[in-house]
Scaffold this motif. Structure first.
Motif, short mmCIF file in Angstrom:
data_model
loop_
_atom_site.label_atom_id
_atom_site.label_comp_id
_atom_site.label_asym_id
_atom_site.label_seq_id
_atom_site.Cartn_x
_atom_site.Cartn_y
_atom_site.Cartn_z
N LEU A 24 1.27 -1.50 0.09
CA LEU A 24 0.30 -0.15 0.21
C LEU A 24 1.06 1.21 -0.10
CD1 LEU A 24 -2.07 -1.25 1.98
CD2 LEU A 24 -3.13 -0.96 0.41
N LEU A 25 1.83 1.32 0.16
CA LEU A 25 3.00 2.57 1.13
C LEU A 25 4.07 2.06 0.14
CD1 LEU A 25 3.13 2.70 4.67
CD2 LEU A 25 1.22 4.26 3.48
N GLY A 26 4.18 0.99 -0.27
CA GLY A 26 5.67 1.33 -0.94
C GLY A 26 6.76 1.30 -1.12
N SER A 27 7.57 1.57 -1.18
CA SER A 27 8.80 1.70 -0.79
C SER A 27 10.22 2.66 -1.71
CB SER A 27 10.28 0.35 -0.46
OG SER A 27 10.91 0.69 -0.82
N VAL A 28 10.08 4.10 -1.00
CA VAL A 28 11.68 5.32 -1.41
C VAL A 28 12.37 4.31 -2.33
CG1 VAL A 28 12.90 6.99 -1.10
CG2 VAL A 28 10.25 7.18 -0.06
N ALA A 29 13.35 3.43 -1.31
CA ALA A 29 14.70 2.75 -1.72
C ALA A 29 14.19 1.43 -2.69
CB ALA A 29 14.77 2.09 -0.47
N GLU A 30 13.33 0.53 -2.80
CA GLU A 30 12.64 -0.05 -3.76
C GLU A 30 12.09 1.05 -5.71
OE1 GLU A 30 10.00 -2.53 -3.12
OE2 GLU A 30 11.14 -3.88 -1.35
N ALA A 31 11.62 2.07 -5.24
CA ALA A 31 11.70 3.38 -6.46
C ALA A 31 12.22 3.59 -6.86
CB ALA A 31 10.20 4.29 -5.88
N VAL A 32 13.76 3.52 -6.15
CA VAL A 32 14.93 4.89 -6.60
C VAL A 32 15.66 3.44 -7.03
CG1 VAL A 32 16.88 5.36 -6.17
CG2 VAL A 32 14.84 6.15 -4.93
N ILE A 33 15.74 2.46 -6.66
CA ILE A 33 16.20 1.00 -7.45
C ILE A 33 15.86 1.05 -8.95
CG2 ILE A 33 16.73 -1.32 -7.49
CD1 ILE A 33 16.96 -1.24 -4.27
N ARG A 34 14.84 0.88 -8.84
CA ARG A 34 14.55 0.92 -10.26
C ARG A 34 14.84 2.32 -11.59
NH1 ARG A 34 9.67 -0.95 -7.37
NH2 ARG A 34 8.35 0.93 -7.16
N GLY A 35 14.48 3.02 -11.10
CA GLY A 35 14.62 4.42 -11.50
C GLY A 35 16.22 4.73 -11.82
N ALA A 36 17.09 4.22 -10.97
CA ALA A 36 18.54 4.75 -11.04
C ALA A 36 19.44 4.61 -11.77
CB ALA A 36 19.03 4.19 -9.79
N ARG A 37 20.03 5.64 -12.13
CA ARG A 37 21.01 4.80 -13.39
C ARG A 37 22.67 4.71 -13.30
NH1 ARG A 37 19.36 4.35 -18.90
NH2 ARG A 37 20.75 4.51 -19.40
N CYS A 38 22.52 4.25 -11.98
CA CYS A 38 23.93 4.20 -11.05
C CYS A 38 23.14 3.91 -9.81
CB CYS A 38 24.03 5.79 -10.97
SG CYS A 38 23.53 6.35 -9.08
N PRO A 39 24.63 2.46 -9.53
CA PRO A 39 23.99 1.67 -8.24
C PRO A 39 23.58 2.70 -7.11
CG PRO A 39 26.66 1.28 -9.17
CD PRO A 39 25.82 2.79 -9.65
N VAL A 40 22.84 1.48 -6.50
CA VAL A 40 22.37 1.73 -5.36
C VAL A 40 22.31 1.14 -3.55
CG1 VAL A 40 20.17 2.61 -4.11
CG2 VAL A 40 20.14 2.53 -6.38
N LEU A 41 23.16 1.77 -2.84
CA LEU A 41 23.74 0.88 -1.14
C LEU A 41 22.57 0.67 -0.55
CD1 LEU A 41 25.26 -0.97 0.26
CD2 LEU A 41 26.06 0.93 0.09
#
Length: 303
Positions: free
Chosen positions: A265-282
């Motif tokens: 319901l709330l989603g996850s900011v981290a997962e949204a960033v991972i799906r859209g990032a053009r660089c690696p995400v830690l």
């Protein structure tokens, strides 16, 4: 089948031989090198339902995949060894996320590195994502690289540019730990750190400067953080836009690792960033427990 070493902490690289996994390999080698970690490469064969052991019938059905996987794992290990990183592999069968998490615990992984296909929408909800599952449950930080990220998978690890790190913070304990990890990496790479907080568009949040100051003090950032910025809007969209604008080479952030209906319901900011990032995400999950990524270098000879 080789078993990973158990004596020291290691970096765990999970590979499925896809394009994102190929892009993750040089990053894993670079990080293992600067953090003074050994490398364990794990590949999981998708076992048939009811799999419990390598019984003859199961072995026959998986043998072609097993042979191909062993060849690919050997190449990754040799590539790491060529760059002075001690590496071993393990090949197992089962549910990928369960095996990855179990292996991470067994080898005392300081960091998990993996590619992600970044599915979205109904496909993601129906099929799930190994990376999502690992992110929600891992006991250590997880470094992901998306299929759409730039760069060639065969790039020389030492040529990878991680010289600008964007840390997205909400001033939670997990964000504090994420900033400390970013500062640790920045000192070793070396790299500059940009600190970003995104508030709701109609937020009247106060005391931001003091919160930034407290975060920097807690992370022992020194002069490593070169920018502290407050933006308003959708958090994931603002983080991704700022990462593009500043040409960030790595995004670091904390996550609460929600599960179940609340997460959907709330989603996850981290997962949204991972799906859209053009660089690696830690990503650093839950609780803000900080443990250094780097393994101390052995003492030099006494004089």
């Amino acid at each position: 089948m080789k078993a990973p070493a158990r004596a020291t902490r290691t970096l765990l690289l999970a590979v499925d031989f896809s394009r994102p996994a190929s892009r993750a390999v040089p990053y894993a080698i670079k990080l293992a090198s600067i953090l003074n970690l050994s490398l364990t490469v794990v590949h999981v064969l998708q076992a048939p339902p009811g799999f419990t052991s390598w019984r003859p019938a199961t072995r026959r059905s998986l043998d072609p995949l097993r042979t191909k996987a062993l060849l690919e794992l050997g190449r990754v290990v040799r590539f790491a060894n060529d760059h002075q990183v001690a590496a071993e592999y393990t090949l197992l069968a089962g549910v990928p996320e369960e095996i990855i998490l179990q292996t991470a615990d067994e080898v005392r992984a300081a960091l998990i590195v993996m590619g992600t296909h970044g599915r979205s929408g109904l496909d993601r909800l129906k099929l799930g994502s190994v990376a999502d599952a690992v992110l929600r449950r891992a006991h250590c930080p997880v470094f992901t690289i998306h299929a759409a990220a730039g760069g060639h998978p065969a790039v020389h690890p030492l040529r990878l540019n991680l010289g600008r790190i964007l840390v997205a913070t909400d001033f939670s304990p997990s964000s504090e730990a994420a900033l400390r990890h970013a500062v640790e990496l920045a000192k070793l790479l070396p790299a500059d750190v940009l600190l970003l907080h995104v508030a709701d568009a109609d937020s009247t949040e106060t005391g931001i400067e003091e919160k930034f100051s407290q975060a920097l003090s807690a992370s022992q950032a020194g002069d490593r953080v070169g920018e502290q910025l407050l933006l308003h809007g959708d958090p994931a969209a603002a983080i991704l836009a700022h990462a593009t604008r500043t040409k960030a080479r790595l995004i670091v952030m904390g996550t609460q690792g929600r599960r179940g209906m609340k997460r959907l319901l709330l989603g996850s900011v981290a997962e949204a960033v991972i799906r859209g990032a053009r660089c690696p995400v830690l990503v650093v999950r839950n609780g803000g427990r900080y443990r250094r990524l780097a393994r101390p270098a052995p003492p030099g000879p006494r004089h």
